[in-house]
Design an enzyme around this catalytic site. Structure first.
Site, PDB file in Angstrom:
ATOM      1  N   ASP A   4     -25.262  83.544 -13.501  1.00 30.43           N
ATOM      2  CA  ASP A   4     -25.972  82.187 -13.873  1.00 30.43           C
ATOM      3  C   ASP A   4     -26.020  82.272 -15.236  1.00 30.43           C
ATOM      4  OD1 ASP A   4     -27.726  80.427 -11.738  1.00 30.43           O
ATOM      5  OD2 ASP A   4     -27.986  79.995 -13.776  1.00 30.43           O
ATOM      6  N   VAL A  28     -26.354  73.838   4.561  1.00 30.14           N
ATOM      7  CA  VAL A  28     -27.719  74.117   5.026  1.00 30.14           C
ATOM      8  C   VAL A  28     -28.793  73.013   4.954  1.00 30.14           C
ATOM      9  CG1 VAL A  28     -27.304  76.635   4.846  1.00 30.14           C
ATOM     10  CG2 VAL A  28     -28.155  75.440   2.943  1.00 30.14           C
ATOM     11  N   LYS A  54     -17.697  67.449   4.006  1.00 26.59           N
ATOM     12  CA  LYS A  54     -19.061  67.404   3.471  1.00 26.59           C
ATOM     13  C   LYS A  54     -19.470  65.997   3.094  1.00 26.59           C
ATOM     14  CE  LYS A  54     -22.879  69.041   1.699  1.00 26.59           C
ATOM     15  NZ  LYS A  54     -23.717  69.630   2.482  1.00 26.59           N
ATOM     16  N   HIS A  82     -33.198  54.027  24.659  1.00 30.61           N
ATOM     17  CA  HIS A  82     -31.630  53.778  25.020  1.00 30.61           C
ATOM     18  C   HIS A  82     -30.901  55.066  25.088  1.00 30.61           C
ATOM     19  CE1 HIS A  82     -27.600  52.542  25.461  1.00 30.61           C
ATOM     20  NE2 HIS A  82     -27.734  51.428  25.863  1.00 30.61           N
ATOM     21  N   CYS A 122     -28.339  65.314  -2.818  1.00 24.99           N
ATOM     22  CA  CYS A 122     -27.223  65.353  -2.099  1.00 24.99           C
ATOM     23  C   CYS A 122     -26.969  64.019  -1.278  1.00 24.99           C
ATOM     24  CB  CYS A 122     -27.303  66.523  -1.076  1.00 24.99           C
ATOM     25  SG  CYS A 122     -27.545  68.154  -2.248  1.00 24.99           S
ATOM     26  N   ARG A 180     -36.898  66.660  -6.791  1.00 29.40           N
ATOM     27  CA  ARG A 180     -35.618  66.233  -7.262  1.00 29.40           C
ATOM     28  C   ARG A 180     -35.158  64.866  -6.747  1.00 29.40           C
ATOM     29  NH1 ARG A 180     -31.578  71.137  -7.335  1.00 29.40           N
ATOM     30  NH2 ARG A 180     -32.618  71.492  -5.214  1.00 29.40           N
TER      31      ARG A 180
HETATM   32  N1  LIG Z   1     -29.416  72.565  -2.613  1.00 33.72           N
HETATM   33  C1  LIG Z   1     -29.067  72.461  -1.399  1.00 33.72           C
HETATM   34  O1  LIG Z   1     -29.788  72.162  -0.094  1.00 33.72           O
HETATM   35  C2  LIG Z   1     -27.591  72.206  -1.001  1.00 33.72           C
HETATM   36  C3  LIG Z   1     -26.657  72.125  -2.397  1.00 33.72           C
HETATM   37  N2  LIG Z   1     -25.408  71.830  -2.104  1.00 33.72           N
HETATM   38  C4  LIG Z   1     -24.360  71.822  -3.081  1.00 33.72           C
HETATM   39  O2  LIG Z   1     -24.375  73.069  -3.572  1.00 33.72           O
HETATM   40  C5  LIG Z   1     -24.130  73.034  -5.118  1.00 33.72           C
HETATM   41  C6  LIG Z   1     -25.160  73.804  -5.979  1.00 33.72           C
HETATM   42  O3  LIG Z   1     -26.435  73.058  -5.612  1.00 33.72           O
HETATM   43  P1  LIG Z   1     -27.824  73.859  -5.980  1.00 33.72           P
HETATM   44  O4  LIG Z   1     -27.684  75.263  -5.564  1.00 33.72           O
HETATM   45  O5  LIG Z   1     -28.833  73.152  -5.207  1.00 33.72           O
HETATM   46  O6  LIG Z   1     -27.930  73.573  -7.522  1.00 33.72           O
HETATM   47  P2  LIG Z   1     -28.731  74.175  -8.244  1.00 33.72           P
HETATM   48  O7  LIG Z   1     -29.111  73.706  -9.435  1.00 33.72           O
HETATM   49  O8  LIG Z   1     -30.233  74.880  -7.689  1.00 33.72           O
HETATM   50  O9  LIG Z   1     -27.942  75.800  -8.695  1.00 33.72           O
HETATM   51  C7  LIG Z   1     -27.051  75.611  -9.526  1.00 33.72           C
HETATM   52  C8  LIG Z   1     -27.099  76.777 -10.502  1.00 33.72           C
HETATM   53  O10 LIG Z   1     -25.538  77.114 -11.237  1.00 33.72           O
HETATM   54  C9  LIG Z   1     -26.103  77.395 -12.524  1.00 33.72           C
HETATM   55  N3  LIG Z   1     -24.943  77.049 -13.223  1.00 33.72           N
HETATM   56  C10 LIG Z   1     -24.557  75.992 -13.636  1.00 33.72           C
HETATM   57  N4  LIG Z   1     -23.568  76.243 -14.433  1.00 33.72           N
HETATM   58  C11 LIG Z   1     -22.879  77.583 -14.296  1.00 33.72           C
HETATM   59  C12 LIG Z   1     -21.826  78.277 -14.732  1.00 33.72           C
HETATM   60  N5  LIG Z   1     -20.861  77.694 -15.396  1.00 33.72           N
HETATM   61  N6  LIG Z   1     -21.823  79.624 -14.523  1.00 33.72           N
HETATM   62  C13 LIG Z   1     -22.819  80.130 -13.963  1.00 33.72           C
HETATM   63  N7  LIG Z   1     -24.037  79.424 -13.254  1.00 33.72           N
HETATM   64  C14 LIG Z   1     -24.091  78.251 -13.674  1.00 33.72           C
HETATM   65  C15 LIG Z   1     -27.296  76.711 -12.685  1.00 33.72           C
HETATM   66  O11 LIG Z   1     -27.993  77.608 -13.919  1.00 33.72           O
HETATM   67  C16 LIG Z   1     -28.237  76.647 -11.512  1.00 33.72           C
HETATM   68  O12 LIG Z   1     -28.968  78.106 -11.598  1.00 33.72           O
HETATM   69  C17 LIG Z   1     -24.081  71.474  -5.461  1.00 33.72           C
HETATM   70  O13 LIG Z   1     -22.733  71.185  -5.369  1.00 33.72           O
HETATM   71  C18 LIG Z   1     -24.871  70.897  -4.120  1.00 33.72           C
HETATM   72  O14 LIG Z   1     -24.447  69.373  -4.002  1.00 33.72           O
HETATM   73  C19 LIG Z   1     -24.775  71.765  -0.763  1.00 33.72           C
HETATM   74  C20 LIG Z   1     -25.795  71.692   0.398  1.00 33.72           C
HETATM   75  C21 LIG Z   1     -27.055  72.057   0.390  1.00 33.72           C
HETATM   76  C1  LIG Z   2     -26.037  65.454   7.117  1.00 37.75           C
HETATM   77  C2  LIG Z   2     -27.393  66.185   6.564  1.00 37.75           C
HETATM   78  O1  LIG Z   2     -28.262  66.161   7.277  1.00 37.75           O
HETATM   79  N1  LIG Z   2     -27.239  66.846   5.575  1.00 37.75           N
HETATM   80  C3  LIG Z   2     -28.420  67.510   4.969  1.00 37.75           C
HETATM   81  C4  LIG Z   2     -29.131  67.045   3.778  1.00 37.75           C
HETATM   82  O2  LIG Z   2     -30.279  67.836   3.469  1.00 37.75           O
HETATM   83  P1  LIG Z   2     -31.705  66.892   3.026  1.00 37.75           P
HETATM   84  O3  LIG Z   2     -32.714  67.907   2.666  1.00 37.75           O
HETATM   85  O4  LIG Z   2     -31.078  66.080   1.608  1.00 37.75           O
HETATM   86  O5  LIG Z   2     -31.878  65.900   3.860  1.00 37.75           O
HETATM   87  P2  LIG Z   2     -32.509  64.774   4.504  1.00 37.75           P
HETATM   88  O6  LIG Z   2     -33.525  65.380   5.518  1.00 37.75           O
HETATM   89  O7  LIG Z   2     -31.593  63.945   5.045  1.00 37.75           O
HETATM   90  O8  LIG Z   2     -33.365  63.995   3.306  1.00 37.75           O
HETATM   91  C5  LIG Z   2     -32.569  63.323   2.470  1.00 37.75           C
HETATM   92  C6  LIG Z   2     -33.431  62.189   2.271  1.00 37.75           C
HETATM   93  O9  LIG Z   2     -33.532  61.075   3.163  1.00 37.75           O
HETATM   94  C7  LIG Z   2     -34.698  60.747   3.754  1.00 37.75           C
HETATM   95  N2  LIG Z   2     -34.703  60.511   5.170  1.00 37.75           N
HETATM   96  C8  LIG Z   2     -34.269  61.348   6.163  1.00 37.75           C
HETATM   97  C9  LIG Z   2     -34.231  61.125   7.325  1.00 37.75           C
HETATM   98  C10 LIG Z   2     -34.606  59.984   7.928  1.00 37.75           C
HETATM   99  O10 LIG Z   2     -34.578  59.704   9.057  1.00 37.75           O
HETATM  100  N3  LIG Z   2     -35.213  58.822   6.965  1.00 37.75           N
HETATM  101  C11 LIG Z   2     -35.093  59.342   5.492  1.00 37.75           C
HETATM  102  O11 LIG Z   2     -35.576  58.713   4.817  1.00 37.75           O
HETATM  103  C12 LIG Z   2     -35.617  62.008   3.344  1.00 37.75           C
HETATM  104  O12 LIG Z   2     -37.079  61.523   3.173  1.00 37.75           O
HETATM  105  C13 LIG Z   2     -35.015  62.430   1.944  1.00 37.75           C
HETATM  106  O13 LIG Z   2     -35.709  61.592   1.061  1.00 37.75           O
HETATM  107  O14 LIG Z   2     -28.066  67.323   2.539  1.00 37.75           O
HETATM  108  C14 LIG Z   2     -27.942  68.811   2.654  1.00 37.75           C
HETATM  109  C15 LIG Z   2     -27.119  68.830   1.023  1.00 37.75           C
HETATM  110  O15 LIG Z   2     -25.777  68.479   1.040  1.00 37.75           O
HETATM  111  O16 LIG Z   2     -27.771  69.334   0.158  1.00 37.75           O
HETATM  112  C16 LIG Z   2     -27.180  69.100   3.706  1.00 37.75           C
HETATM  113  O17 LIG Z   2     -26.972  70.419   3.408  1.00 37.75           O
HETATM  114  C17 LIG Z   2     -28.091  69.209   5.016  1.00 37.75           C
HETATM  115  O18 LIG Z   2     -27.503  69.612   5.830  1.00 37.75           O
END
Ligand SMILES: NC(=O)C1=CN([C@@H]2O[C@H](COP(=O)(O)OP(=O)(O)OC[C@H]3O[C@@H](n4cnc5c(N)ncnc54)[C@H](O)[C@@H]3O)[C@@H](O)[C@H]2O)C=CC1
Ligand SMILES: CC(=O)N[C@@H]1[C@@H](OP(=O)(O)OP(=O)(O)OC[C@H]2O[C@@H](n3ccc(=O)[nH]c3=O)[C@H](O)[C@@H]2O)O[C@H](C(=O)O)[C@@H](O)[C@@H]1O
EC number: 1.1.1.336
Length: 420
Positions: free
Chosen positions: A33, A161, A212, A250, A266, A338
């Protein structure tokens, strides 16, 4: 060829749990990182993010010598890239982090290595990443030209996740594995099976990238439907919460819940990747984004009307009116602010309101900078006693526990139906 050393690039909400999962299976894991604080924290066996159960797994992995964090990539047998993919400009995908991460691993790649992109990306991003790697390492062959005989295997494997349940879903969820060739898919599946209990579902990289974006766009469109219903019901004097409850009886209807907008980086971001590449066809996906991004402004207008009524009814001056905003996080029972619509609305209210804006957020102990000078963080009981206008923005379990007798105010804007 087995994977003895695994490197995860990007140790955030996705990368650190993933690194910990491999390390917990006694693999040698090198986490990379660019954030020195994150690296130092992890090497102390601690974590710099909030995710249930992650701290225990990271501490055990570091204590066992299976997980080390560094700021620059080292040689490994597999590299997983989990760096941010925000949007820039007019909602264009920003691949700057992925490009930097890919170019940082290029010098340490060797014949037989596997590279997996996990970051949520627009369609074609994996091929683009393969191009960057090939340009940096002309001495190695890559799947786009060498196919199954390539020195380096490359796949796209998105993460799905749910924040707050990562340590369970990372292991249990099925995984979409999108290799640039079938051999790439096989090797990526072999890697994930080190910890995965869910199924590896094989496809190609472009389909995996789109999968995705599709998952999150599906959710965003369905949330937009619920939000649009809330506007219509408000206009027609119908209780939207009752309406949805009835419609969902329903057997084949499952309407989601309205809210103050859509937060997180996301669901509010990923659909724009589809719109950016398909501006003519992605009309529903774009309009859903506009409906959801428009909800905070609708809520603000409701608050302004309530304050105007309150001024008329009480004869108070605007400066004497107290507005209490319940919730700042982007979804219930987490501390993540965020892209939170609740934070955006509270900020807009505090900017507009001449009187006091109170913020109630059980999961934070100090206001973020953008609110610090404009609002006062208080607790639920005080807010219910002091405020003239209540704005319910996040259905945290603490707020659901508020009894109707505690809510004496006449002016309530309830975006989550907590006080339905
Ligand atoms: N947070 C979530 O719940 C989910 C996130 N994702 C995706 O996963 C990806 C990462 O998301 P997060 O983990 O939430 O982001 P994050 O911002 O929490 O972590 C990303 C990390 O990458 C580091 N970084 C940036 N540039 C770098 C580089 N060149 N080399 C090494 N480290 C570097 C940053 O310092 C940071 O610690 C995104 O594309 C996001 O859309 C997908 C599903 C769920
Ligand atoms: C399809 C799906 O459910 N994607 C998930 C989602 O996680 P995230 O925490 O962003 O989810 P979320 O529960 O949908 O919340 C997103 C936003 O939508 C809002 N929200 C959610 C459900 C709902 O009925 N109404 C509503 O207003 C929430 O309050 C929030 O502001 O996005 C994640 C991601 O991609 O980071 C993904 O990994 C998770 O599986």
């Amino acid at each position: 060829m087995s994977f003895e050393t695994i490197s995860v690039i990007g140790l955030g909400y996705i990368g650190l749990p993933t690194a910990a999962a491999f390390a917990s299976r006694k693999k040698k894991v090198i986490g990379v990182d660019i954030n020195q604080h994150a690296v130092d924290t992890i090497n102390r066996g601690a974590i710099h993010i909030v995710e249930p159960d992650l701290d225990k797994v990271v501490k055990e992995a570091v204590d066992a010598g299976c997980l080390q964090a560094v700021t620059k990539p080292l040689a490994a047998d597999a590299f997983l890239i989990a760096v941010p993919t925000p949007f820039k400009g007019d909602h264009e995908p920003d691949m700057v982090y992925v490009e930097a991460a890919a170019k940082s691993i290029a010098p340490v790649l060797k014949k037989g290595d596997l590279v997996i992109l996990e970051s949520t990306s627009p369609v074609g991003a994996t091929e683009q990443m393969a191009g960057w790697l090939a340009a940096a390492r002309p001495d190695l062959t890559f799947p786009q030209l060498a196919g199954e005989k390539a020195d380096i295997n490359i796949a796209y494997c998105p993460e799905r996740v749910l924040p707050g349940k990562v340590m369970v879903e990372l292991i249990q969820n099925d995984r979409v594995v999108g290799g640039m060739t079938p051999r790439c898919s096989d090797r990526a599946s072999e890697l994930y099976k080190i910890f995965l209990k869910g199924e590896c579902v094989i496809t190609n990289s472009r389909t995996a990238e789109m999968c995705k974006l599709t998952e999150n766009s599906f959710r965003d469109v369905n949330i937009a439907f619920a939000n649009e219903l809330s506007l219509i019901c408000d206009h027609q004097g119908i209780n939207v919460w009752e309406l949805i409850r009835l419609a969902n009886r329903h057997p084949r209807v499952n309407i989601l819940q309205p809210g103050p907008g859509v937060g997180g980086h996301c669901i509010a971001v990923d659909p724009w990747f589809i719109v950016a590449q398909n501006p003519q066809d992605a009309r529903l996906i774009r309009i859903a984004r506009e409906v959801n991004d428009g909800k905070p402004y609708w809520v603000l207008d409701k608050v302004k009307s309530a304050v105007a009524d309150c001024l008329t009814a009480t004869g108070k001056r605007a400066a004497e009116i107290k507005i209490a905003c319940f919730g700042l996080a982007f979804k219930p029972d987490i501390d993540d602010l965020r892209e939170s619509p609740a934070l955006e609305i509270t900020h807009m209210i505090a900017d507009w309101h001449a009187g006091t804006t109170l913020a109630v957020e059980p999961n934070v102990h100090q206001l973020p900078k953008i609110l610090a000078e404009k609002a006062c963080l208080t607790d639920t009981e005080k807010a219910l006693v002091d405020a003239d206008v209540l704005v319910m923005l996040v259905d945290h379990r603490q707020f659901k526990a508020i009894s109707p007798e505690q809510v004496k105010q006449q002016w309530i804007i309830d975006t989550k139906g907590v006080w339905r």
